[in-house]
Design a protein around this motif. Structure first.
Motif, PDB file in Angstrom:
ATOM      1  N   GLU A   1       0.804  -1.145  -0.114  1.00 21.75           N
ATOM      2  CA  GLU A   1       0.029  -0.213   0.037  1.00 21.75           C
ATOM      3  C   GLU A   1       0.790   1.248   0.012  1.00 21.75           C
ATOM      4  O   GLU A   1       1.837   1.231   0.746  1.00 21.75           O
ATOM      5  N   ILE A   2       0.467   2.015  -0.937  1.00 22.13           N
ATOM      6  CA  ILE A   2       1.217   3.305  -0.820  1.00 22.13           C
ATOM      7  C   ILE A   2       0.535   4.522  -0.611  1.00 22.13           C
ATOM      8  O   ILE A   2      -0.500   4.839  -1.421  1.00 22.13           O
ATOM      9  N   VAL A   3       0.162   5.142   0.552  1.00 24.82           N
ATOM     10  CA  VAL A   3      -0.554   6.336   1.034  1.00 24.82           C
ATOM     11  C   VAL A   3       0.087   7.873   0.907  1.00 24.82           C
ATOM     12  O   VAL A   3       0.915   7.877   1.842  1.00 24.82           O
ATOM     13  N   VAL A   4      -0.531   8.620   0.150  1.00 17.28           N
ATOM     14  CA  VAL A   4       0.378   9.858   0.158  1.00 17.28           C
ATOM     15  C   VAL A   4      -0.461  10.969   0.575  1.00 17.28           C
ATOM     16  O   VAL A   4      -1.672  10.842   0.568  1.00 17.28           O
ATOM     17  N   VAL A   5      -0.035  11.463   1.807  1.00 14.11           N
ATOM     18  CA  VAL A   5      -0.844  12.389   2.472  1.00 14.11           C
ATOM     19  C   VAL A   5      -0.142  13.956   1.777  1.00 14.11           C
ATOM     20  O   VAL A   5       1.022  14.338   2.311  1.00 14.11           O
ATOM     21  N   ASP A   6      -0.853  14.620   1.440  1.00 17.97           N
ATOM     22  CA  ASP A   6      -0.402  16.052   0.906  1.00 17.97           C
ATOM     23  C   ASP A   6      -0.809  17.016   1.824  1.00 17.97           C
ATOM     24  O   ASP A   6      -2.103  17.239   2.027  1.00 17.97           O
ATOM     25  N   ASN A   7       0.065  17.829   2.561  1.00 18.07           N
ATOM     26  CA  ASN A   7      -0.594  18.757   3.249  1.00 18.07           C
ATOM     27  C   ASN A   7      -0.689  20.049   2.915  1.00 18.07           C
ATOM     28  O   ASN A   7       0.081  21.008   2.987  1.00 18.07           O
TER      29      ASN A   7
ATOM     30  N   ARG B   1      -2.483   0.355  -5.817  1.00 15.81           N
ATOM     31  CA  ARG B   1      -1.904   0.435  -4.276  1.00 15.81           C
ATOM     32  C   ARG B   1      -1.962   1.845  -3.822  1.00 15.81           C
ATOM     33  O   ARG B   1      -1.587   2.104  -2.481  1.00 15.81           O
ATOM     34  N   VAL B   2      -1.844   2.897  -4.802  1.00 21.07           N
ATOM     35  CA  VAL B   2      -1.686   4.085  -4.477  1.00 21.07           C
ATOM     36  C   VAL B   2      -2.957   4.812  -4.237  1.00 21.07           C
ATOM     37  O   VAL B   2      -3.976   4.621  -4.679  1.00 21.07           O
ATOM     38  N   ARG B   3      -2.945   5.585  -2.800  1.00 19.01           N
ATOM     39  CA  ARG B   3      -4.171   6.524  -2.570  1.00 19.01           C
ATOM     40  C   ARG B   3      -3.693   7.869  -2.084  1.00 19.01           C
ATOM     41  O   ARG B   3      -2.392   7.938  -1.518  1.00 19.01           O
ATOM     42  N   VAL B   4      -4.098   8.876  -2.455  1.00 21.29           N
ATOM     43  CA  VAL B   4      -3.950  10.143  -2.151  1.00 21.29           C
ATOM     44  C   VAL B   4      -4.872  10.761  -1.382  1.00 21.29           C
ATOM     45  O   VAL B   4      -6.025  10.885  -1.573  1.00 21.29           O
ATOM     46  N   HIS B   5      -4.484  11.515  -0.172  1.00 22.30           N
ATOM     47  CA  HIS B   5      -5.247  12.011   0.741  1.00 22.30           C
ATOM     48  C   HIS B   5      -4.666  13.651   0.870  1.00 22.30           C
ATOM     49  O   HIS B   5      -3.648  13.778   1.286  1.00 22.30           O
ATOM     50  N   ALA B   6      -5.423  14.603   0.237  1.00 24.12           N
ATOM     51  CA  ALA B   6      -4.893  15.858   0.051  1.00 24.12           C
ATOM     52  C   ALA B   6      -5.660  16.637   0.912  1.00 24.12           C
ATOM     53  O   ALA B   6      -6.951  16.846   1.009  1.00 24.12           O
ATOM     54  N   ASN B   7      -5.013  17.071   2.214  1.00 20.14           N
ATOM     55  CA  ASN B   7      -5.660  17.931   3.109  1.00 20.14           C
ATOM     56  C   ASN B   7      -5.673  19.376   2.858  1.00 20.14           C
ATOM     57  O   ASN B   7      -4.934  20.041   2.034  1.00 20.14           O
ATOM     58  N   ARG B   8      -6.683  19.959   3.125  1.00 18.52           N
ATOM     59  CA  ARG B   8      -7.188  21.566   2.891  1.00 18.52           C
ATOM     60  C   ARG B   8      -6.128  22.557   3.692  1.00 18.52           C
ATOM     61  O   ARG B   8      -5.825  23.479   3.474  1.00 18.52           O
ATOM     62  N   ASN B   9      -5.602  21.855   4.849  1.00 20.27           N
ATOM     63  CA  ASN B   9      -4.461  22.665   5.474  1.00 20.27           C
ATOM     64  C   ASN B   9      -3.461  21.952   6.184  1.00 20.27           C
ATOM     65  O   ASN B   9      -3.523  20.763   6.023  1.00 20.27           O
TER      66      ASN B   9
ATOM     67  N   ALA C   1      -0.227  16.947  -5.333  1.00 23.75           N
ATOM     68  CA  ALA C   1      -1.275  16.267  -5.209  1.00 23.75           C
ATOM     69  C   ALA C   1      -1.906  15.516  -6.597  1.00 23.75           C
ATOM     70  O   ALA C   1      -2.278  14.438  -6.554  1.00 23.75           O
ATOM     71  N   ASP C   2      -1.838  16.442  -7.532  1.00 24.01           N
ATOM     72  CA  ASP C   2      -2.240  15.943  -8.911  1.00 24.01           C
ATOM     73  C   ASP C   2      -1.197  14.992  -9.500  1.00 24.01           C
ATOM     74  O   ASP C   2      -1.628  14.058 -10.198  1.00 24.01           O
TER      75      ASP C   2
END
Length: 263
Positions: free
Chosen positions: A10-16, A35-43, A23-24
């Motif tokens: 699993e590859i979890v990308v957390v974009d702060n 396997r890749v999932r992106v979590h783009a935080n608003r802050n 993020a794109d």
């Protein structure tokens, strides 16, 4: 690189809340690799909170926290996992981090930042560096760099993950200290070399980074050293940490400006 990494299920990308196309880029990788999932935080809520967020989004029994400026090789994570698996210890492991020029990163092997060490080192970056034991494939240390940490989920959950009260810097020192306080081991794999291109955040936001670096050290001192120190040494710790900030922040700003100035 993570997609090519052996053992990465699993590859979890957390974009702060980045202000570029990071993020794109992550989403494009997700479109090519399930396997890749992106979590783009608003802050930007901080490094430790993002790491915890990524861990909660994963179901893997092993967790690797990898900075975006850490260039893992295809076998890096698997070799780190094998080290911990073979040692059969509760704890965490880091790698032999080097700069792009091959020089060793002193943050890869660190001593606890006690008041005496901070004063003796006068705030130098290498003042907390532990000596390298090249004959040892697996070297016990007080702390490793948060740029690359691997640990079992059981170990991570046992200590409650990262302390989210740190915004940036010292949360890795804190995690390592709590692992050791819980009876676990902290080690660096001297035979697993990984390039770490340091200082990207420091160049773009020098005052912000220096402020939170020193604020993190103050929180660490309050959390782990405060109870054993008297009022005079507590005051000395505060003075030492924030007097160094007053010196380090302008220097960081000047270095950042020099790098951006056309030659």
């Amino acid at each position: 690189r993570l997609r090519r990494a052996s053992g990465a299920t699993e590859i979890v990308v957390v974009d702060n809340a980045s202000d570029d196309d990071s993020a794109d880029i992550g989403r494009r990788h997700a479109g090519r690799d399930a396997r890749v999932r992106v979590h783009a935080n608003r802050n930007n809520a901080g490094f430790g909170r993002a790491c915890n967020q990524g861990a909660r989004a994963s179901h893997a029994p092993w967790l690797a926290f990898v900075n975006p400026d850490c260039l893992v090789e295809a076998d890096s994570l698997e070799r780190l996992r094998t080290h911990l698996d073979t040692a059969q210890v509760f704890g965490l492991i880091g790698a032999d981090l080097v700069g792009a020029d091959g020089s060793r990163d002193p943050a890869a092997r660190r001593l606890d930042p006690t008041l005496d060490r901070l004063i003796a080192g006068a705030g130098r970056r290498d003042s907390l560096a532990a000596p390298v034991e090249p004959a040892m494939d697996l070297q016990r240390v007080d702390a490793v760099s948060g740029a690359l940490i691997l640990m079992s989920r059981a170990s991570f959950d046992a200590v409650g993950g990262f302390d989210e009260a740190y915004r940036l810097h010292a949360e890795d020192l804190d995690l390592c200290r709590r692992v050791r306080n819980a009876g676990g081991a902290v080690a660096v794999a001297n035979d697993v070399r990984v390039v770490h291109v340091r200082g990207v955040s420091s160049r773009s936001r020098p005052f912000f980074v220096e402020w939170h670096k020193h604020l993190g050290l103050w929180r660490y001192f309050r959390k782990f050293e405060w109870a054993s120190e008297g009022i005079v040494r507590r005051a000395a710790a505060f003075a030492a940490i924030f007097a160094h900030f007053a010196i380090a922040a302008p220097r960081a700003a000047l270095r950042s400006r020099a790098r951006r100035t056309p030659r």
